[in-house]
Design a protein around this motif. Structure first.
Motif, mmCIF file in Angstrom:
data_model
loop_
_atom_site.group_PDB
_atom_site.id
_atom_site.type_symbol
_atom_site.label_atom_id
_atom_site.label_comp_id
_atom_site.label_asym_id
_atom_site.label_seq_id
_atom_site.Cartn_x
_atom_site.Cartn_y
_atom_site.Cartn_z
ATOM 1 N N SER A 1 0.932 -1.164 -0.014
ATOM 2 C CA SER A 1 0.094 0.150 -0.024
ATOM 3 C C SER A 1 1.083 1.268 0.042
ATOM 4 C CB SER A 1 -0.958 0.025 1.331
ATOM 5 O OG SER A 1 -1.782 1.153 1.284
ATOM 6 N N GLN B 1 -5.822 -1.373 1.130
ATOM 7 C CA GLN B 1 -6.298 -2.593 0.955
ATOM 8 C C GLN B 1 -6.001 -3.186 -0.500
ATOM 9 O OE1 GLN B 1 -9.821 -3.890 2.415
ATOM 10 N NE2 GLN B 1 -9.012 -3.205 4.690
ATOM 11 N N MET B 2 -4.897 -2.931 -0.971
ATOM 12 C CA MET B 2 -4.402 -3.733 -2.313
ATOM 13 C C MET B 2 -4.603 -5.028 -2.697
ATOM 14 S SD MET B 2 -3.673 -0.814 -3.599
ATOM 15 C CE MET B 2 -3.164 -1.118 -5.054
ATOM 16 N N ARG C 1 -7.339 -6.515 -1.858
ATOM 17 C CA ARG C 1 -8.918 -6.683 -2.197
ATOM 18 C C ARG C 1 -9.195 -6.034 -3.651
ATOM 19 N NH1 ARG C 1 -9.247 -10.546 1.320
ATOM 20 N NH2 ARG C 1 -8.937 -9.675 3.748
ATOM 21 N N GLN C 2 -7.950 -5.858 -4.679
ATOM 22 C CA GLN C 2 -8.237 -5.440 -5.814
ATOM 23 C C GLN C 2 -8.098 -6.408 -7.046
ATOM 24 O OE1 GLN C 2 -9.224 -2.254 -5.766
ATOM 25 N NE2 GLN C 2 -8.819 -2.097 -3.856
ATOM 26 N N LYS C 3 -8.366 -6.159 -8.314
ATOM 27 C CA LYS C 3 -8.470 -7.007 -9.382
ATOM 28 C C LYS C 3 -6.931 -7.136 -9.902
ATOM 29 C CE LYS C 3 -13.349 -7.074 -10.828
ATOM 30 N NZ LYS C 3 -14.261 -6.853 -11.934
ATOM 31 N N TYR C 4 -6.526 -8.200 -10.279
ATOM 32 C CA TYR C 4 -5.239 -8.152 -11.118
ATOM 33 C C TYR C 4 -5.084 -9.035 -12.407
ATOM 34 C CZ TYR C 4 -3.467 -5.799 -6.889
ATOM 35 O OH TYR C 4 -3.447 -4.946 -5.938
ATOM 36 N N GLN D 1 -8.190 -9.975 -14.589
ATOM 37 C CA GLN D 1 -8.990 -9.271 -13.736
ATOM 38 C C GLN D 1 -9.714 -10.105 -12.535
ATOM 39 O OE1 GLN D 1 -9.090 -5.363 -13.949
ATOM 40 N NE2 GLN D 1 -7.395 -6.317 -14.314
ATOM 41 N N TYR E 1 -9.572 -11.412 -8.379
ATOM 42 C CA TYR E 1 -9.094 -11.150 -7.159
ATOM 43 C C TYR E 1 -8.027 -11.851 -6.386
ATOM 44 C CZ TYR E 1 -13.283 -7.996 -7.475
ATOM 45 O OH TYR E 1 -14.031 -7.102 -7.787
ATOM 46 N N SER F 1 -6.808 -11.729 -2.709
ATOM 47 C CA SER F 1 -7.794 -11.797 -1.655
ATOM 48 C C SER F 1 -7.881 -12.994 -0.891
ATOM 49 C CB SER F 1 -9.189 -11.282 -2.276
ATOM 50 O OG SER F 1 -9.940 -11.010 -1.198
#
Length: 475
Positions: free
Chosen positions: A178, A193-194, A196-199, A219, A221, A224
């Motif tokens: 973060s 909260q990186m 909890r992001q899409k990758y 895209q 998670y 997570s």
């Protein structure tokens, strides 16, 4: 009797802390006005003082998170807060920044935050030698690693471990993602909260990797993690040396805390019973505790027994709740979800769900309920301190004694001069005595046992009630 094992519950604020106490927490941790490693969960000294007062009535401890890494300019204010907290009677401070040890802290008990990266026996011994009384172990440790640490440090310092709640994909206290990407430091209480992001998942040639189904990992998670749930391993953790079992969630509301604390309270009480440790407190719940009924991302024991699957949920970082089956009774107002999308139930008509908005759910898609409105409405818990009652005859009348089973609550006793009149119906007279003397009303006490060491005399109900009220006022 005070047992040695503690359920430690989170409190976002005073109201949540009070809910945790009623649900069965042995201790509550709550953020200081500042520097509590959760910028959105600070609390005033006045509110913390009220929580301390409420908690100590039940023998519950209040721990304060003062565990942000501090700048030099912030340390003066942090020490001032620590002194304010000491004056209102908090039981311990949880800190991360070891430079505070060189400041003028009050003579207060110190716990080392999990943010101190407590993964080895050497680190735990180091913290013990610095004066810490408890160490919150890193979440990533296995049961064998926990046992190894305890074998080395023994009982020279208390060991605390997380058992439930949200997980960070990084090592405890070592999350720099973060800060690196968003200039928001997790160790300063402002994590972006990186995880909890899409990758996208790419190989060395920057091509998308495919999953087991041959679908490109696009895209999703990927970082997570599911939520920790070690509820079936409490006894194993006790045997490994853990004495405090910590529930994560200082941003969670009262419904979550009430449900999860009650769930662990029942688990722990079953263990204490097997260890012949009788309870000192009675808990009454208007619901059946169930972790899937409040915020729930799925469950993992997270390295406790090695790397187990699944640890992460690539489909959603949100609460999934419980799987809906043909036998699930749904209600208007329930919240349902699939993958990372959700909707509310407007109505149930002829076995069909009427959603609150147009939504397409592909056939065969698992559906979950992450908000059960009837369960939410049922959440209520009450805590009572078990008390023994003794009624006995004296030469001039009678003596009444109430003895709480919890340490710190002394017995109260009083003698009452009264003319003795044998009862016409002895059995009825003894029953009336037991009934009237056991009515503890809306006090914080409940009867465990009542003993009558007296012949059956006729005593009016009004008189018994007056004696009982007299003792309860002192109690």
């Amino acid at each position: 009797m005070k047992h040695p094992f503690t359920i430690l519950a989170p409190a976002k604020n005073l109201a949540v802390g009070q809910s945790a106490i009623q649900a069965g927490a042995d201790a509550v941790y709550i953020g200081a006005p500042k520097f509590g490693a959760r910028q959105a969960a600070g609390n005033s000294i006045a509110d913390i003082a009220q929580l301390v007062q409420d908690a100590h009535r039940y023998g519950v401890q209040v721990l304060i998170t003062l565990n942000t890494l501090l700048t030099d300019a912030e340390k003066v204010e942090a020490v001032a807060i620590a002194n304010d907290l000491y004056r209102i009677g908090v039981d311990a401070l949880i800190i991360q920044d070891l430079s505070l040890l060189n400041c003028s802290l009050p003579p207060i008990r110190l716990h080392a935050s999990t943010q101190c990266d407590n993964r080895t026996a050497e680190q735990v011994l180091h913290l013990r030698d610095l004066g810490f009384k408890r160490v919150v172990l890193a979440r990533e440790l296995s049961i064998d690693e926990i046992r190894h640490i305890h074998d080395i440090v023994g009982d020279s310092i208390e060991l605390e471990a997380f058992v439930h709640g949200a997980l960070c994909v990084c090592y405890s206290g070592k999350c720099y993602m973060s800060e690196a990407l968003m200039n928001r430091s997790a160790n300063r209480g402002c994590c972006a909260q990186m995880c909890r992001q899409k990758y996208d998942l790419l190989d060395a040639d920057m091509r998308e990797v495919v999953d087991d189904n041959g679908t490109p990992v696009h895209q999703r998670y990927l970082l997570s993690l599911q939520d920790m749930d070690r509820s079936i391993y409490l006894r194993e953790m006790i045997d490994a040396g853990i004495t405090t079992f910590k529930i994560e969630g200082r941003l969670k509301d009262a419904d979550y805390v009430t449900n999860i604390v009650a769930y662990y309270r029942q688990k722990m009480d079953a263990i204490l019973s097997s260890l012949d440790m009788p309870p000192s407190t009675r808990y009454t719940y208007s619901f059946t505790p169930n972790p899937e009924k409040t915020f729930h991302r799925g469950a993992t024991d997270y390295f406790l027994h090695g790397r187990t699957r699944p640890m992460a949920n690539w489909d959603t970082p949100k609460s999934t709740g419980e799987l809906v089956t043909p036998h699930t009774q749904l209600h208007s107002g329930d919240g349902l979800c699939f993958e990372d999308r959700g909707f509310y139930v407007n109505a149930i008509q002829g076995g069909r769900i009427i959603p609150n908005k147009p939504i397409h759910i592909p056939a065969g898609t698992p559906l979950y309920r992450n908000f059960d409105i009837e369960f939410q409405r049922s959440l209520h818990a009450e805590r009572r301190i078990l008390t023994d009652i003794l009624f006995e005859e004296t030469p001039d009348g009678f003596r009444l004694t109430y003895t709480p089973c919890l340490a710190g609550h002394p017995a109260v006793s009083a003698d009452f001069a009264y003319a003795k009149q044998p009862a016409d119906n002895p059995e009825r007279a003894l029953t009336v005595m037991q009934q009237q003397l056991s009515k503890l009303g809306d006090t914080i006490y409940a009867v465990r046992h009542i003993q009558i060491n007296s012949k059956p005399y006729f005593i009016p109900i009004s008189q018994l009630n007056q004696w009982r009220r007299n003792l309860l006022e002192h109690l």
